[in-house]
Design an enzyme around this catalytic site. Structure first.
Site, short mmCIF file in Angstrom:
data_model
loop_
_atom_site.label_atom_id
_atom_site.label_comp_id
_atom_site.label_asym_id
_atom_site.label_seq_id
_atom_site.Cartn_x
_atom_site.Cartn_y
_atom_site.Cartn_z
N GLU A 175 36.96 -38.50 -16.40
CA GLU A 175 35.59 -38.29 -16.37
C GLU A 175 34.88 -39.06 -17.58
OE1 GLU A 175 32.19 -34.76 -16.14
OE2 GLU A 175 34.10 -34.16 -16.27
N LYS A 212 35.59 -39.13 -12.16
CA LYS A 212 34.24 -38.47 -12.07
C LYS A 212 33.28 -39.29 -12.84
CE LYS A 212 32.38 -33.94 -12.42
NZ LYS A 212 32.52 -32.51 -12.40
#
Length: 296
Positions: A175, A212
């Site tokens: 992420e 993400k």
């Protein structure tokens, strides 16, 4: 690795719920839920209250596997139980795949980015995650401005740790968030994509990751990442966008599904009756599911 869970995450229709606020962000999450900071004393009471909130969400009839593919947990949530079962086992019995946040927060900003703080106990955390039947992990860095050295450092760090997570037979959610208020958001996202592609192309056929990412300014910018054979799924963070705006932006990106936190829980309140709470959560779930599945 559980092959049924892998197939659900890779091919299922729905989104991933982010329920992983940690020590630093828990007071804000509780305040948004209607529990002010002066109503509890110390961290133990705070974590008890946030577990009650998460339990209420996870046990709600609105929190169902036909809409929600997975849920990201904070380490304390993994170690606690819901109705007599460890949280990950409770989720798995509902057909929802459990993930664990493993980062220790963000370092100070340097070269326009915030790397992750060192994760000194990663091996032990991964061992315990396997013991608790966790499927994958999540770790967050933040990109604030266009800086090649900084963006490269973020992606290098994410994939270095990601490979250790893969070696522990878990799927890492990588992420590298791009700050939605950054003046160079679009250019940073282009550079981020190129850096991620370099690392993906270096993975072996046995090494798989999830990504993400902040919903990109340019719709479908991440199509190449979504279609990459080493990527199980690309999910989007809401990044501070209100739910309606996040959903509208998400709908413009084919193959991108939500992994929202605040945008999922924003309207929930401790003082709601169970009926009101479940109805409010159901409305949030329905709109986020729709934005993840039905594209413009």
């Amino acid at each position: 690795m559980n092959n049924n869970q892998f197939d659900k995450i890779k091919n299922g229709k729905g989104f991933i719920a982010a329920l992983d606020q940690s020590g630093g962000s828990t007071p804000k999450a509780l305040a948004a839920y209607g529990v002010p900071e002066d109503s509890y004393a110390g961290k133990d009471e705070m974590f008890d209250l946030v577990h009650e909130m998460r339990t209420r969400i996870i046990t709600s009839p609105a929190f169902r596997s036909d809409s929600i593919l997975g849920a990201i947990l904070f380490e304390q949530t993994m170690d606690r139980d819901i109705e007599g079962q460890y949280t990950a086992d409770y989720l798995a019995d509902k057909g929802i795949v459990p993930f664990l946040k493993v980062d220790k927060g963000l370092a100070e900003q340097e070269n326009g980015v915030q790397l992750m703080k060192p994760i000194h106990d990663l091996d032990e955390t991964l061992r315990r995650a396997n013991e608790r039947n966790i499927f994958g992990t999540k770790m967050r860095s933040v990109i604030h401005e266009l800086n090649q050295e900084g963006i490269k450092a973020v992606v290098d760090q994410q994939f270095d740790i990601g490979k250790r997570i893969i070696a522990a037979d878990l799927i890492p959610i990588i992420e590298p968030e791009v700050n939605i208020h950054s003046e160079s958001k679009e250019q940073s996202e282009e550079m981020l994509k190129e850096e991620i592609l370099k690392h993906l192309d270096d993975l072996t056929e046995e090494e798989n990751v999830m990504l993400k990412l902040t919903i990109p300014t340019k719709a479908n910018l991440y199509k190449e990442l979504i279609e990459h054979p080493r990527v199980v799924r690309v999910v989007a963070l809401s990044g501070g966008y209100a739910r309606e705006e996040a959903n509208e932006k998400l709908k413009k990106n084919d193959g991108l599904i939500a992994s929202f936190s605040r945008a999922l829980t924003a309207d929930l309140n401790v003082n709601q009756s169970d009926e009101e709470f479940n109805e409010t959560l159901q409305q949030a779930v329905d709109t986020i599911y729709d934005a993840s599945v039905n594209k413009k």
